[in-house]
Write a protein that holds these residues in place. Structure first.
Motif, PDB file in Angstrom:
ATOM      1  N   ASP A 255       0.823  -1.211   0.000  1.00 17.13           N
ATOM      2  CA  ASP A 255       0.000   0.000   0.000  1.00 17.13           C
ATOM      3  C   ASP A 255       0.858   1.262   0.000  1.00 17.13           C
ATOM      4  O   ASP A 255       0.546   2.244  -0.696  1.00 17.13           O
ATOM      5  N   LEU A 256       1.930   1.259   0.793  1.00 17.02           N
ATOM      6  CA  LEU A 256       2.822   2.419   0.837  1.00 17.02           C
ATOM      7  C   LEU A 256       3.466   2.673  -0.524  1.00 17.02           C
ATOM      8  O   LEU A 256       3.579   3.819  -0.973  1.00 17.02           O
ATOM      9  N   ALA A 257       3.880   1.602  -1.195  1.00 16.82           N
ATOM     10  CA  ALA A 257       4.542   1.739  -2.497  1.00 16.82           C
ATOM     11  C   ALA A 257       3.577   2.254  -3.552  1.00 16.82           C
ATOM     12  O   ALA A 257       3.911   3.151  -4.343  1.00 16.82           O
ATOM     13  N   VAL A 258       2.372   1.696  -3.583  1.00 19.28           N
ATOM     14  CA  VAL A 258       1.384   2.134  -4.575  1.00 19.28           C
ATOM     15  C   VAL A 258       1.018   3.593  -4.352  1.00 19.28           C
ATOM     16  O   VAL A 258       0.918   4.382  -5.311  1.00 19.28           O
ATOM     17  N   GLN A 259       0.819   3.979  -3.087  1.00 22.07           N
ATOM     18  CA  GLN A 259       0.470   5.365  -2.794  1.00 22.07           C
ATOM     19  C   GLN A 259       1.582   6.321  -3.222  1.00 22.07           C
ATOM     20  O   GLN A 259       1.327   7.382  -3.804  1.00 22.07           O
ATOM     21  N   TYR A 260       2.828   5.932  -2.966  1.00 21.04           N
ATOM     22  CA  TYR A 260       3.954   6.795  -3.335  1.00 21.04           C
ATOM     23  C   TYR A 260       4.062   6.943  -4.848  1.00 21.04           C
ATOM     24  O   TYR A 260       4.312   8.039  -5.368  1.00 21.04           O
ATOM     25  N   THR A 261       3.881   5.847  -5.579  1.00 21.56           N
ATOM     26  CA  THR A 261       4.024   5.920  -7.034  1.00 21.56           C
ATOM     27  C   THR A 261       2.898   6.730  -7.685  1.00 21.56           C
ATOM     28  O   THR A 261       3.052   7.216  -8.803  1.00 21.56           O
ATOM     29  N   LYS A 262       1.783   6.862  -6.993  1.00 19.85           N
ATOM     30  CA  LYS A 262       0.715   7.721  -7.507  1.00 19.85           C
ATOM     31  C   LYS A 262       1.055   9.201  -7.333  1.00 19.85           C
ATOM     32  O   LYS A 262       0.567  10.055  -8.088  1.00 19.85           O
TER      33      LYS A 262
END
Length: 387
Positions: A255-262
């Motif tokens: 979740d942290l990675a997906v949020q950051y890449t957005k």
């Protein structure tokens, strides 16, 4: 098999998630892990007094919730997701099942102390070896009880626990043979504890040294020939609980990675739109879901073992499957999350490195991926030979 939480189990899961989202924030975790105790006592008190989560597996006759390992796994998953700095795993995941499975009536006073909110730890590791082979401390019978001597390593929250469950073996015994479990107040004379700083700052470990510790006969929780089998079952149950925590880690770093890449833009658009990033995110989700399935199945088997059900004999296999999948999912997802964050993923300001350290440390705890897969191979080969 289709697995669904009951309404009650879902409520427990959501309650734990909501509480930890508010109380186990990044700031709270960083503050707690910097202390020698490694946890916030007020958080533990709230878990006990307000949510009563420490009493999940304690019987209703004692004032507990009388639930099982599916409910415990639901809570442990959220503990991992929010990196809760708490003695919950040491107390509820390790020491409490040892007392319940081994102690009988003799364990009641100690269980009542845990019900009141006291913390506990399980000490058995004297050397690097699986199960009972790790026990090197010795217990020598005396006129009034036992004399215990030995050096215990990697005791989770052992330096702050109010009471300790110690595994020790009779002189010249091997394997399961001669292993006994003892319970002792952590402030007892002859018992020395020291915090051992490790890679994972969010979970503190300790070294416990015992030199000629004199205990009465009633401190021994196990009879002849029982201690080794009980210890191995306790470790398998703890392995399932730890696997659930790893599922929470895998989910959160995803979740942290997906949020950051957005949010992170490159070449005029969010990097989440790049195909390579999408592939990484898809692989992370697949690993998390496979690990969750393995963990939830193991939780059902652990529940059967806890209640003496028909699937109790499958616990060692289910625990090994869950731990191998969940260890790999947590560690690989944490590594991918670092990559997707780029250079800032390694910096102190971001939490990804904390999850990576927890993933690596928990991968080594209670057997790494290779050890569990070797255990599964032995089980399969033994079954094949018998057939």
């Amino acid at each position: 098999m289709e697995f669904r939480f009951t309404e009650e189990q879902q409520m427990i899961r959501e309650t734990a998630a909501g509480f930890l989202a508010d109380c186990s924030t990044s700031a709270a975790v960083r503050e707690a892990m910097a202390t020698e105790s490694g946890h916030d006592l007020s958080l533990w008190r709230q878990l006990c007094d307000d949510l009563y989560l420490h009493a999940i597996t304690l019987p209703e006759s004692m004032g507990g919730m009388g639930l099982g390992y599916v409910e415990l796994v639901a809570v442990m998953e959220q503990m991992g997701r929010y990196l809760a700095c708490s003695p919950f795993f040491a107390t509820v995941g390790q020491a409490l099942p040892a007392l319940q499975l081994a102690g009988g009536e003799a364990a009641t006073p100690w269980l009542e102390r845990l019900l009141a909110g006291e913390t506990a730890g399980l000490a058995w590791i004297g050397r690097e070896a699986p199960g009972c082979d790790a026990v090197t401390a010795t217990c020598t019978p005396t006129a009034d009880g036992y004399r215990i001597s030995g050096d215990y390593r990697l005791v989770v929250d052992g330096h702050t626990a109010g009471l300790l469950v110690l595994a020790a073996r009779l002189p010249d015994s091997r394997g399961r043979e001669g292993v006994h479990l003892f319970v002792v107040d952590a402030e007892h004379a002859g018992l020395h504890r020291q915090w051992t700083p490790t890679l994972d700052q969010t979970r503190h470990l300790a070294r416990v040294q015992v030199d000629g510790l004199e205990l009465p006969a009633e401190a021994c929780l196990t009879g002849d020939g029982q201690g080794g089998a009980i210890l191995e079952q306790v470790l398998q149950l703890a392995t399932v609980a730890l696997a659930a925590e790893q599922v929470g880690v895998a989910q959160q770093v995803q979740d942290l990675a997906v949020q950051y890449t957005k949010e992170r833009e490159q070449f005029g658009r969010p990097i989440a739109s790049f195909q390579a990033i999408k592939h990484k995110a898809a692989d992370m989700m697949l690993r998390t879901e496979v690990a969750r399935s393995a963990c939830y199945y193991a939780a059902c088997v652990a529940d059967e073992a806890w209640q003496g059900g028909a699937l109790a004999d499958e616990l060692s296999e289910a625990a090994a499957i869950a731990k191998s999948y969940c260890s790999e999912a947590a560690l690989l997802n944490a590594g991918e999350a670092l990559q997707m964050h780029g250079g800032v993923g390694f910096t102190w300001e971001y939490d990804v490195h904390l999850y990576f350290k927890r993933a690596k440390a928990s991968e080594l705890m209670l057997g790494n991926v290779s050890e569990h897969r070797e255990a599964l191979a032995r089980l399969l080969l033994d079954e094949g030979e018998q057939a």
